[in-house]
Design a protein around this motif. Structure first.
Motif, short mmCIF file in Angstrom:
data_model
loop_
_atom_site.label_atom_id
_atom_site.label_comp_id
_atom_site.label_asym_id
_atom_site.label_seq_id
_atom_site.Cartn_x
_atom_site.Cartn_y
_atom_site.Cartn_z
N LYS A 1 0.83 -1.20 0.00
CA LYS A 1 0.00 0.00 0.00
C LYS A 1 0.87 1.26 0.00
O LYS A 1 1.83 1.35 0.78
N LEU A 2 0.53 2.21 -0.86
CA LEU A 2 1.21 3.50 -0.84
C LEU A 2 0.94 4.19 0.48
O LEU A 2 -0.13 4.04 1.07
N VAL A 3 1.93 4.97 0.96
CA VAL A 3 1.78 5.63 2.26
C VAL A 3 1.86 7.14 2.09
O VAL A 3 2.57 7.65 1.22
N GLU A 4 1.12 7.84 2.91
CA GLU A 4 1.15 9.30 2.89
C GLU A 4 2.36 9.78 3.71
O GLU A 4 2.59 9.29 4.83
N LEU A 5 3.10 10.72 3.14
CA LEU A 5 4.26 11.29 3.84
C LEU A 5 3.97 12.74 4.20
O LEU A 5 3.35 13.47 3.43
N SER A 6 4.45 13.13 5.37
CA SER A 6 4.27 14.50 5.83
C SER A 6 5.47 14.87 6.68
O SER A 6 6.22 14.00 7.15
N PRO A 7 5.69 16.17 6.92
CA PRO A 7 6.79 16.57 7.80
C PRO A 7 6.74 15.88 9.17
O PRO A 7 7.77 15.52 9.73
N ASP A 8 5.52 15.64 9.69
CA ASP A 8 5.40 15.03 11.00
C ASP A 8 5.90 13.59 11.04
O ASP A 8 6.53 13.17 12.02
N ASN A 9 5.62 12.81 9.98
CA ASN A 9 6.02 11.41 10.08
C ASN A 9 7.41 11.12 9.52
O ASN A 9 7.86 9.98 9.54
N VAL A 10 8.11 12.15 9.04
CA VAL A 10 9.50 11.93 8.61
C VAL A 10 10.51 12.77 9.39
O VAL A 10 11.71 12.66 9.15
N LYS A 11 10.05 13.56 10.33
CA LYS A 11 10.94 14.55 10.96
C LYS A 11 12.10 13.93 11.74
O LYS A 11 13.14 14.57 11.93
N GLU A 12 11.96 12.69 12.20
CA GLU A 12 13.02 12.07 13.01
C GLU A 12 13.79 10.98 12.26
O GLU A 12 14.74 10.42 12.80
N ILE A 13 13.39 10.66 11.03
CA ILE A 13 13.95 9.46 10.38
C ILE A 13 15.42 9.60 10.00
O ILE A 13 16.11 8.59 9.79
N HIS A 14 15.93 10.83 9.91
CA HIS A 14 17.34 11.02 9.53
C HIS A 14 18.30 10.49 10.58
O HIS A 14 19.49 10.32 10.31
N GLN A 15 17.78 10.23 11.77
CA GLN A 15 18.66 9.73 12.84
C GLN A 15 18.93 8.22 12.73
O GLN A 15 19.73 7.68 13.48
N PHE A 16 18.26 7.58 11.78
CA PHE A 16 18.35 6.12 11.68
C PHE A 16 18.86 5.69 10.30
O PHE A 16 18.62 6.36 9.30
N GLY A 17 19.55 4.54 10.29
CA GLY A 17 19.98 3.96 9.03
C GLY A 17 18.84 3.22 8.36
O GLY A 17 17.71 3.21 8.85
#
Length: 433
Positions: free
Chosen positions: A125-141
């Motif tokens: 399923k395609l997922v909706e992306l927004s600033p809220d659900n990606v704001k912390e992902i840069h901290q992880f590999g």
């Protein structure tokens, strides 16, 4: 001239409050006529002066004053393909933030598990992306969206893009992914659709042609450096201690070579670009023997694609991306060294940190790089450019047609200064064969 394809005439004004005047201390919009010469050598400059030809040049990356899309109506999609690599999440985050905050784009879709996510039969399923659900992902590999290898039917993938009213697709990946982007772009062109497709160069092997480097590469040899340091400690901790570290590098040895320079305790670097023999007076085993006589320890760094010519049976098995699955050169070397020194007292430690290296989060250098690549990719897509890659050449951010960078893989030049630096650092012979 490396011309970038354009979907049509830009009809909208950019919402970015930038300048067109030099000296007002505000960043200026970039014009399509702003181009940078590819070959900076004096020899090439004099040749161009003599012939009067226009030098090969690249379009400068950055925001355009006139854009192709109405930002309020844009739907963008992001897909990550191929093996893991440090910095993927940084790019996802950077693209989402740039679309949302720079241009006011409200609908951004994440495509799960690579190109599989564009094939409805796979059930992702395609997922909706927004600033809220990606704001912390840069901290992880790894990748927030998941990834996969191999292509899908191009027609089906474009059907999915059209069915979801996607205006622009950002594909994060290496050589195979970029070829897929180009194929998708060709199918879109056949349909006279107005969908921009953009590539962002991801491969820790750093084997994408023409560009300075792909993101994730710097982190890869950064993460490998302390592993090499510890391997050195293992080697020196035993009489005639030998440590072998195998790093990724299917066709190009940039990680192995760069890691050896970053942690200059390595005595031998073996890469796919070089031919070497094990046996004989000038072979690798004799060189290793001489090293042990002198220093009583040795550290070897080998790229995964090195020494494939040494195997009696050539591998013909391919992975989902169509790459030949190489035989394990690390275990092969360990066995051959043990056999050669069977009558001597030696200790061998073999370390393969490949999957640890590629799944690490981006370091500071790659974090800066990934954000800037993401921003430039978004600016190019909003201007209606397609089938291009945002990248850095001669330390400048530019757009290059994907078709130009997928013609061949970048490899280490054995006559170049970079490889000479590696030889100076390790002290290994120019030739071992």
């Amino acid at each position: 001239m490396f011309r970038i394809e354009q979907l049509g005439e830009p009809k909208f004004k950019s919402p970015l409050q930038l300048s067109t005047v030099r000296g007002d201390k505000i960043f200026n919009f970039i014009k399509d006529s702003d181009r940078l010469v590819l070959d900076l050598s004096l020899e090439h400059y004099n040749q161009i002066l003599h012939t009067g030809e226009e030098p090969p040049s690249l379009e400068k990356a950055g925001p355009r004053q006139d854009i192709f899309y109405d930002p309020k109506k844009v739907t963008a999609a992001i897909v990550t393909c191929g093996g893991l690599c440090p910095g993927i999440n940084n790019v996802i985050r950077g693209v989402v933030m740039a679309l949302h905050y720079f241009y006011g784009v409200k609908r951004i879709i994440g495509v799960p598990y690579g190109y599989e996510g564009l094939n409805p039969e796979k059930g992702h399923k395609l997922v909706e992306l927004s600033p809220d659900n990606v704001k912390e992902i840069h901290q992880f590999g790894g990748t927030f969206l998941g990834s996969s290898r191999g292509g899908q039917d191009v027609s089906i993938m474009v059907d999915t893009l059209e069915a979801n009213n996607v205006d622009m697709l950002f594909a994060i990946g290496g050589d195979g992914t970029l070829k897929g982007v180009n194929a998708i772009g060709e199918e879109i062109k056949k349909r006279n659709a107005q969908i921009s497709v953009v590539g962002i160069p991801k491969t820790i092997d750093n084997d994408i042609d023409l560009i300075d480097e792909s993101f994730g590469f710097e982190t890869a040899f950064d993460v490998a450096s302390p592993i090499i340091r510890d391997a050195h400690n293992e080697a020196t901790g035993a009489y005639n201690g030998i440590a072998i570290v195998k790093l990724m590098g299917r066709d190009s040895g940039f990680i192995a070579a760069s890691a050896a320079l970053a942690m200059p305790v390595v005595n031998f670097v073996l890469i796919p670009e070089m031919d070497f023999s094990l046996e004989g007076e000038n072979g690798f085993l004799k060189a290793l023997e001489a090293r042990l006589v002198r220093k009583k320890h040795a550290l070897i760094v080998v790229a995964e694609g090195a020494g494939q010519h040494l195997f009696e049976e050539k591998s013909t098995v391919k992975d989902a991306s169509g790459n030949i699955k190489h035989s394990d050169i690390g275990l092969f070397l360990k066995a051959k060294i043990e056999e050669h020194f069977a009558d001597k007292d030696i200790t061998i430690k073999y370390i393969d940190p490949s999957y640890i290296v590629r799944s690490a989060p981006a370091n500071s250098g790659d974090s800066v790089y990934t954000n800037r690549l993401a921003y430039h990719a978004v600016h190019g897509a909003m201007a209606g450019k397609t089938k291009f890659m945002a990248c850095k050449v001669n330390n400048q951010y530019v757009y290059i047609p994907i078709s130009e960078v997928t013609k061949k893989r970048k490899k280490i030049d054995l006559e170049g200064e970079f490889w000479f630096s590696v030889l100076q650092s390790t002290g290994q012979p120019f030739f071992m064969g």
